[in-house]
Write a protein that holds these residues in place. Structure first.
Motif, PDB file in Angstrom:
ATOM      1  N   UNK A 186       0.838  -1.201   0.000  1.00 42.21           N
ATOM      2  CA  UNK A 186       0.000   0.000   0.000  1.00 42.21           C
ATOM      3  C   UNK A 186       0.876   1.255   0.000  1.00 42.21           C
ATOM      4  N   UNK A 187       1.985   1.235   0.745  1.00 41.13           N
ATOM      5  CA  UNK A 187       2.907   2.375   0.766  1.00 41.13           C
ATOM      6  C   UNK A 187       3.456   2.635  -0.639  1.00 41.13           C
ATOM      7  N   UNK A 188       3.835   1.560  -1.345  1.00 41.08           N
ATOM      8  CA  UNK A 188       4.353   1.716  -2.717  1.00 41.08           C
ATOM      9  C   UNK A 188       3.275   2.241  -3.662  1.00 41.08           C
ATOM     10  N   UNK A 189       2.065   1.768  -3.475  1.00 43.89           N
ATOM     11  CA  UNK A 189       0.958   2.242  -4.319  1.00 43.89           C
ATOM     12  C   UNK A 189       0.686   3.717  -4.059  1.00 43.89           C
ATOM     13  N   UNK A 190       0.698   4.131  -2.793  1.00 45.30           N
ATOM     14  CA  UNK A 190       0.486   5.535  -2.456  1.00 45.30           C
ATOM     15  C   UNK A 190       1.586   6.406  -3.067  1.00 45.30           C
ATOM     16  N   UNK A 191       2.835   5.926  -3.024  1.00 41.60           N
ATOM     17  CA  UNK A 191       3.957   6.668  -3.611  1.00 41.60           C
ATOM     18  C   UNK A 191       3.780   6.784  -5.129  1.00 41.60           C
ATOM     19  N   UNK A 192       3.270   5.734  -5.759  1.00 41.24           N
ATOM     20  CA  UNK A 192       3.038   5.765  -7.212  1.00 41.24           C
ATOM     21  C   UNK A 192       2.000   6.826  -7.552  1.00 41.24           C
ATOM     22  N   UNK A 193       0.921   6.866  -6.781  1.00 41.36           N
ATOM     23  CA  UNK A 193      -0.144   7.837  -7.034  1.00 41.36           C
ATOM     24  C   UNK A 193       0.357   9.255  -6.743  1.00 41.36           C
ATOM     25  N   UNK A 194       1.116   9.425  -5.660  1.00 40.54           N
ATOM     26  CA  UNK A 194       1.670  10.745  -5.326  1.00 40.54           C
ATOM     27  C   UNK A 194       2.607  11.252  -6.421  1.00 40.54           C
ATOM     28  N   UNK A 195       3.268  10.325  -7.116  1.00 44.52           N
ATOM     29  CA  UNK A 195       4.192  10.705  -8.189  1.00 44.52           C
ATOM     30  C   UNK A 195       3.466  10.962  -9.507  1.00 44.52           C
ATOM     31  N   UNK A 196       2.134  10.964  -9.467  1.00 49.74           N
ATOM     32  CA  UNK A 196       1.378  11.278 -10.676  1.00 49.74           C
ATOM     33  C   UNK A 196       0.676  10.081 -11.299  1.00 49.74           C
ATOM     34  N   UNK A 197       0.770   8.913 -10.661  1.00 50.46           N
ATOM     35  CA  UNK A 197       0.076   7.736 -11.175  1.00 50.46           C
ATOM     36  C   UNK A 197      -1.432   7.886 -11.048  1.00 50.46           C
ATOM     37  N   UNK A 198      -2.156   7.218 -11.901  1.00 44.79           N
ATOM     38  CA  UNK A 198      -3.613   7.334 -11.914  1.00 44.79           C
ATOM     39  C   UNK A 198      -4.259   6.055 -11.405  1.00 44.79           C
ATOM     40  N   UNK A 199      -5.559   6.183 -11.080  1.00 46.66           N
ATOM     41  CA  UNK A 199      -6.389   5.040 -10.718  1.00 46.66           C
ATOM     42  C   UNK A 199      -5.832   4.321  -9.484  1.00 46.66           C
ATOM     43  N   UNK A 200      -5.847   5.020  -8.350  1.00 45.43           N
ATOM     44  CA  UNK A 200      -5.298   4.494  -7.096  1.00 45.43           C
ATOM     45  C   UNK A 200      -6.023   3.224  -6.655  1.00 45.43           C
ATOM     46  N   UNK A 201      -5.306   2.371  -5.960  1.00 46.66           N
ATOM     47  CA  UNK A 201      -5.845   1.105  -5.470  1.00 46.66           C
ATOM     48  C   UNK A 201      -5.681   1.048  -3.956  1.00 46.66           C
ATOM     49  N   UNK A 202      -6.758   0.690  -3.258  1.00 48.60           N
ATOM     50  CA  UNK A 202      -6.664   0.336  -1.847  1.00 48.60           C
ATOM     51  C   UNK A 202      -6.392  -1.172  -1.832  1.00 48.60           C
ATOM     52  N   UNK A 203      -5.179  -1.555  -1.490  1.00 51.74           N
ATOM     53  CA  UNK A 203      -4.721  -2.938  -1.668  1.00 51.74           C
ATOM     54  C   UNK A 203      -5.577  -3.924  -0.878  1.00 51.74           C
ATOM     55  N   UNK A 204      -5.835  -3.637   0.396  1.00 51.13           N
ATOM     56  CA  UNK A 204      -6.623  -4.566   1.230  1.00 51.13           C
ATOM     57  C   UNK A 204      -8.036  -4.711   0.665  1.00 51.13           C
ATOM     58  N   UNK A 205      -8.643  -3.608   0.262  1.00 56.29           N
ATOM     59  CA  UNK A 205      -9.987  -3.653  -0.318  1.00 56.29           C
ATOM     60  C   UNK A 205      -9.966  -4.427  -1.635  1.00 56.29           C
ATOM     61  N   UNK A 206      -8.956  -4.211  -2.450  1.00 55.54           N
ATOM     62  CA  UNK A 206      -8.813  -4.920  -3.732  1.00 55.54           C
ATOM     63  C   UNK A 206      -8.730  -6.424  -3.488  1.00 55.54           C
ATOM     64  N   UNK A 207      -7.918  -6.800  -2.501  1.00 58.32           N
ATOM     65  CA  UNK A 207      -7.764  -8.228  -2.187  1.00 58.32           C
ATOM     66  C   UNK A 207      -9.096  -8.838  -1.788  1.00 58.32           C
ATOM     67  N   UNK A 208      -9.826  -8.163  -0.916  1.00 56.65           N
ATOM     68  CA  UNK A 208     -11.113  -8.688  -0.447  1.00 56.65           C
ATOM     69  C   UNK A 208     -12.140  -8.750  -1.577  1.00 56.65           C
ATOM     70  N   UNK A 209     -12.175  -7.700  -2.388  1.00 56.88           N
ATOM     71  CA  UNK A 209     -13.175  -7.614  -3.436  1.00 56.88           C
ATOM     72  C   UNK A 209     -12.939  -8.614  -4.559  1.00 56.88           C
ATOM     73  N   UNK A 210     -11.698  -8.734  -5.014  1.00 60.80           N
ATOM     74  CA  UNK A 210     -11.434  -9.544  -6.203  1.00 60.80           C
ATOM     75  C   UNK A 210     -10.936 -10.951  -5.906  1.00 60.80           C
ATOM     76  N   UNK A 211     -10.271 -11.134  -4.788  1.00 56.62           N
ATOM     77  CA  UNK A 211      -9.627 -12.426  -4.546  1.00 56.62           C
ATOM     78  C   UNK A 211     -10.166 -13.165  -3.328  1.00 56.62           C
ATOM     79  N   UNK A 212     -10.945 -12.497  -2.502  1.00 58.45           N
ATOM     80  CA  UNK A 212     -11.438 -13.108  -1.274  1.00 58.45           C
ATOM     81  C   UNK A 212     -12.276 -14.365  -1.496  1.00 58.45           C
TER      82      UNK A 212
END
Length: 154
Positions: A78-104
């Motif tokens: 999640x820290x790496x994802x937040x850094x990616x979005x802060x650096x201008x990346x688009x379409x942020x992901x909440x990793x824990x929510x993504x895991x529960x929603x798609x893979x749970x």
């Protein structure tokens, strides 16, 4: 004319070629059976070969090109994802929510298959990486790796 009739009768009563005929018929039956077995087995072998090739491709990509993105846990991903979005990346992901929603709800086998497909996608991805070398696809791949790790499948 009787010589010709005697010769014809002698030919029809003779058993000299019967053994050869038996072997020709037997060999023909064996060759036909071999072709029938071969055609049946070939289709199964093609399917198995394709599946084996796919598994080997996934494993070689996973081992050869990528590292363990979830080695420090979900919070690090999640820290790496937040850094990616802060650096201008688009379409942020909440990793824990993504895991529960798609893979749970996925079975273990389906999760491992999804991981293999994502490894291929990340390795073949032409997305531009940010300064830290992290992409959205890598975040998703890391989320799958974390789910696999949490289930004890690694």
């Amino acid at each position: 004319m009787s010589v010709m009739i005697d010769t014809a009768l002698h030919f029809f009563r003779s058993e000299d070629g019967a053994l050869t005929l038996d072997w020709v018929v037997l060999t023909g039956v064996l060759v036909g059976t071999g072709f029938a077995v071969m055609s049946t087995v070939t289709s199964g072998m093609e399917d198995t070969t394709a599946l084996t090739m796919e598994e080997l491709r996934i494993q070689s990509i996973g081992l050869g090109y990528l590292k363990d993105y979830c080695e420090k846990g979900v919070d690090d991903v999640q820290r790496r994802e937040d850094a990616r979005v802060d650096a201008g990346g688009e379409d942020a992901i909440n990793v824990r929510q993504w895991m529960n929603q798609y893979y749970g709800e996925m079975s273990d086998e389906a999760l491992i298959d999804a991981h293999g497909r994502l490894l291929y996608k990340v390795a073949a991805s032409s997305d531009e990486e940010d300064e830290a070398g992290w992409t959205r696809d890598r975040t998703i791949s890391a989320a799958v790796e974390c789910e696999i790790s949490e289930r004890g499948l690694d």
